[in-house]
Design a protein around this motif. Structure first.
Motif, PDB file in Angstrom:
ATOM      1  N   PRO A  69      -5.841   3.742   8.189  1.00  0.00           N
ATOM      2  CA  PRO A  69      -5.461   4.080   6.805  1.00  0.00           C
ATOM      3  C   PRO A  69      -4.987   5.525   6.662  1.00  0.00           C
ATOM      4  N   PHE A  70      -5.591   6.414   7.426  1.00  0.00           N
ATOM      5  CA  PHE A  70      -5.219   7.827   7.389  1.00  0.00           C
ATOM      6  C   PHE A  70      -3.839   8.038   8.012  1.00  0.00           C
ATOM      7  N   ILE A  71      -3.558   7.279   9.091  1.00  0.00           N
ATOM      8  CA  ILE A  71      -2.245   7.363   9.733  1.00  0.00           C
ATOM      9  C   ILE A  71      -1.157   6.891   8.774  1.00  0.00           C
ATOM     10  N   VAL A  72      -1.435   5.818   8.069  1.00  0.00           N
ATOM     11  CA  VAL A  72      -0.472   5.296   7.086  1.00  0.00           C
ATOM     12  C   VAL A  72      -0.171   6.348   6.029  1.00  0.00           C
ATOM     13  N   PHE A  73      -1.216   6.951   5.490  1.00  0.00           N
ATOM     14  CA  PHE A  73      -1.013   7.977   4.467  1.00  0.00           C
ATOM     15  C   PHE A  73      -0.246   9.168   5.032  1.00  0.00           C
ATOM     16  N   THR A  74      -0.528   9.525   6.272  1.00  0.00           N
ATOM     17  CA  THR A  74       0.146  10.667   6.889  1.00  0.00           C
ATOM     18  C   THR A  74       1.656  10.456   6.961  1.00  0.00           C
ATOM     19  N   CYS A  75       2.098   9.222   7.194  1.00  0.00           N
ATOM     20  CA  CYS A  75       3.536   8.937   7.269  1.00  0.00           C
ATOM     21  C   CYS A  75       4.218   9.173   5.926  1.00  0.00           C
ATOM     22  N   VAL A  76       3.469   9.069   4.836  1.00  0.00           N
ATOM     23  CA  VAL A  76       3.989   9.419   3.510  1.00  0.00           C
ATOM     24  C   VAL A  76       3.812  10.913   3.271  1.00  0.00           C
ATOM     25  N   TYR A 112       0.834  -1.209   0.000  1.00  0.00           N
ATOM     26  CA  TYR A 112       0.000   0.000   0.000  1.00  0.00           C
ATOM     27  C   TYR A 112       0.867   1.256   0.000  1.00  0.00           C
ATOM     28  N   ILE A 113       1.894   1.267   0.851  1.00  0.00           N
ATOM     29  CA  ILE A 113       2.783   2.420   0.933  1.00  0.00           C
ATOM     30  C   ILE A 113       3.602   2.579  -0.348  1.00  0.00           C
ATOM     31  N   PHE A 114       4.105   1.481  -0.880  1.00  0.00           N
ATOM     32  CA  PHE A 114       4.868   1.558  -2.135  1.00  0.00           C
ATOM     33  C   PHE A 114       4.005   2.090  -3.281  1.00  0.00           C
ATOM     34  N   LEU A 115       2.734   1.678  -3.316  1.00  0.00           N
ATOM     35  CA  LEU A 115       1.822   2.147  -4.367  1.00  0.00           C
ATOM     36  C   LEU A 115       1.550   3.645  -4.230  1.00  0.00           C
ATOM     37  N   ILE A 116       1.378   4.108  -2.993  1.00  0.00           N
ATOM     38  CA  ILE A 116       1.150   5.545  -2.768  1.00  0.00           C
ATOM     39  C   ILE A 116       2.340   6.354  -3.255  1.00  0.00           C
ATOM     40  N   THR A 117       3.552   5.933  -2.874  1.00  0.00           N
ATOM     41  CA  THR A 117       4.748   6.682  -3.281  1.00  0.00           C
ATOM     42  C   THR A 117       4.930   6.651  -4.798  1.00  0.00           C
ATOM     43  N   LYS A 118       4.555   5.537  -5.416  1.00  0.00           N
ATOM     44  CA  LYS A 118       4.653   5.446  -6.872  1.00  0.00           C
ATOM     45  C   LYS A 118       3.660   6.385  -7.542  1.00  0.00           C
ATOM     46  N   TYR A 126      10.277   3.613   1.941  1.00  0.00           N
ATOM     47  CA  TYR A 126      10.958   2.939   3.053  1.00  0.00           C
ATOM     48  C   TYR A 126      11.006   3.826   4.293  1.00  0.00           C
ATOM     49  N   HIS A 127      11.164   5.115   4.055  1.00  0.00           N
ATOM     50  CA  HIS A 127      11.181   6.059   5.167  1.00  0.00           C
ATOM     51  C   HIS A 127       9.819   6.076   5.871  1.00  0.00           C
ATOM     52  N   ALA A 128       8.746   6.098   5.071  1.00  0.00           N
ATOM     53  CA  ALA A 128       7.390   6.109   5.637  1.00  0.00           C
ATOM     54  C   ALA A 128       7.120   4.843   6.445  1.00  0.00           C
ATOM     55  N   ILE A 129       7.620   3.703   5.983  1.00  0.00           N
ATOM     56  CA  ILE A 129       7.432   2.442   6.706  1.00  0.00           C
ATOM     57  C   ILE A 129       8.098   2.500   8.074  1.00  0.00           C
ATOM     58  N   GLU A 130       9.306   3.056   8.119  1.00  0.00           N
ATOM     59  CA  GLU A 130      10.015   3.162   9.403  1.00  0.00           C
ATOM     60  C   GLU A 130       9.306   4.136  10.351  1.00  0.00           C
ATOM     61  N   LEU A 131       8.815   5.260   9.802  1.00  0.00           N
ATOM     62  CA  LEU A 131       8.079   6.220  10.631  1.00  0.00           C
ATOM     63  C   LEU A 131       6.798   5.590  11.181  1.00  0.00           C
ATOM     64  N   LEU A 132       6.102   4.848  10.334  1.00  0.00           N
ATOM     65  CA  LEU A 132       4.860   4.194  10.765  1.00  0.00           C
ATOM     66  C   LEU A 132       5.126   3.205  11.889  1.00  0.00           C
ATOM     67  N   GLN A 133       6.169   2.404  11.733  1.00  0.00           N
ATOM     68  CA  GLN A 133       6.525   1.435  12.772  1.00  0.00           C
ATOM     69  C   GLN A 133       6.781   2.130  14.104  1.00  0.00           C
ATOM     70  N   ARG A 134       7.604   3.172  14.069  1.00  0.00           N
ATOM     71  CA  ARG A 134       7.942   3.903  15.297  1.00  0.00           C
ATOM     72  C   ARG A 134       6.709   4.565  15.912  1.00  0.00           C
ATOM     73  N   PHE A 135       5.900   5.195  15.067  1.00  0.00           N
ATOM     74  CA  PHE A 135       4.728   5.903  15.586  1.00  0.00           C
ATOM     75  C   PHE A 135       3.720   4.943  16.195  1.00  0.00           C
ATOM     76  N   MET A 136       3.416   3.858  15.493  1.00  0.00           N
ATOM     77  CA  MET A 136       2.373   2.950  15.970  1.00  0.00           C
ATOM     78  C   MET A 136       2.766   2.264  17.271  1.00  0.00           C
ATOM     79  N   VAL A 137       4.027   1.876  17.403  1.00  0.00           N
ATOM     80  CA  VAL A 137       4.472   1.262  18.656  1.00  0.00           C
ATOM     81  C   VAL A 137       4.293   2.249  19.809  1.00  0.00           C
ATOM     82  N   LYS A 138       4.722   3.494  19.599  1.00  0.00           N
ATOM     83  CA  LYS A 138       4.598   4.527  20.637  1.00  0.00           C
ATOM     84  C   LYS A 138       3.124   4.841  20.914  1.00  0.00           C
ATOM     85  N   HIS A 139       2.329   4.978  19.857  1.00  0.00           N
ATOM     86  CA  HIS A 139       0.920   5.347  19.987  1.00  0.00           C
ATOM     87  C   HIS A 139       0.134   4.272  20.731  1.00  0.00           C
ATOM     88  N   LEU A 140       0.340   3.017  20.368  1.00  0.00           N
ATOM     89  CA  LEU A 140      -0.366   1.919  21.034  1.00  0.00           C
ATOM     90  C   LEU A 140       0.068   1.776  22.484  1.00  0.00           C
TER      91      LEU A 140
END
Length: 296
Positions: free
Chosen positions: A121-128, A58-64, A74-88
């Motif tokens: 889904p909105f959080i994912v898009f925000t990381c991009v 999904y993230i790769f398709l958005i960036t494309k 790849y940057h967005a994936i790392e940000l999402l991982q960090r944010f979601m762990v902290k947020h949860l």
């Protein structure tokens, strides 16, 4: 709101791929190595939970679609991982409201996840979206059928930025691949680094999307156990988060495909550059190549 742009080490100071001096490459490599070790030492039990194949696709398709550099994905994936762990962690640490059920089932955790499911889904898009302007982001969302206001985007962006404590300069695997290729090209000028660079991008995306199966196979290979016990699986999490290993493994696979006659030489040089054993690089490359063959 001002945009917060990121850059890989190879892009900092306006240095393009293959244009960095040896001294600058040395600084980049030392910095990446330190940050990689820091990341490995701080690995949590949730590491990798938000690197699901469908999510990364999904993230790769958005960036494309947005015509962004592959680094952005790849940057967005790392940000999402960090944010979601902290947020949860923050959400689940909040005390359950007294005197009232959190939801119909009475489960506070279920209520948290149900609420998060709507926003995810909105959080994912925000990381991009963090690296592009809001007008472009709104137009893109409207083009795919989401009626979202600029204000809603700003609020989501602020939530993610606060969750990340405004620290956006996360390392990502493509940065490791590019810096290692730069050093490799400097040490061995005869190696076709530019051609390897393009193929490495495809190999890295394949490994990212097949992450679970490839690392499961690598665990079996390294432990020589078809069904490794839970303790070994938990220890192996640090391997799955080792971007330096991933970087040399990706380059080794691309070299095997593109320039097989120099494979042993390049694997040896990668081991010399990073300190990762030749055996570890070979194991990673072998497992990945097996999955590439079986997927075609």
């Amino acid at each position: 709101m001002a945009k917060h742009f990121f850059c890989s080490p190879s892009q900092s100071k306006n240095v393009k791929f293959r244009e960095a001096s040896f001294d600058l490459l040395t600084d980049f490599l030392v910095n990446l190595n330190k940050r990689n070790k820091d990341n490995i030492n701080s690995v949590s039990t949730c590491s990798g939970n938000f690197k699901d194949r469908r999510l990364m696709e999904y993230i790769f398709l958005i960036t494309k679609e947005l015509r962004l550099d592959p680094l952005a994905g790849y940057h967005a994936i790392e940000l999402l991982q960090r944010f979601m762990v902290k947020h949860l962690t923050d959400l689940l640490a909040t005390p359950t409201p007294q005197g009232a059920a959190a939801d119909q089932s009475g489960s506070y955790e279920d209520a948290v996840f149900e609420k998060l499911k709507e926003k995810f889904p909105f959080i994912v898009f925000t990381c991009v979206q963090i690296i592009i302007d809001n007008n472009t982001a709104v137009r893109f969302l409207h083009s795919v059928g989401h009626d979202v206001s600029k204000q809603a985007l700003l609020e989501s962006e602020l939530m993610v930025l606060k969750g990340l404590e405004y620290k956006l300069n996360a390392t990502n695997p493509l940065s490791f691949v590019e810096i290692l290729l730069e050093v490799l090209g400097h040490n061995e000028p005869s190696i076709p680094v530019e051609r390897l660079h393009l193929l490495c991008q495809h190999v890295l995306q394949f490994v990212s999307l097949q992450r679970t199966t490839i690392y499961d196979s690598l665990l079996v290979t390294t432990t020589q156990c078809v069904s490794p016990p839970r303790e070994q699986r938990e220890k192996f999490v640090t391997v799955t988060e080792d971007c330096m290993l991933l970087g040399v493994g990706v380059i080794a696979v691309a070299t095997f495909v593109l320039h097989n006659r120099t494979w042993e030489q390049i694997v040896g040089e990668l081991s010399h550059i990073t300190g990762i054993s030749v055996r570890s690089i070979r194991d990673f490359a072998h497992v990945t190549l097996m999955h590439i063959v079986t997927s075609t």
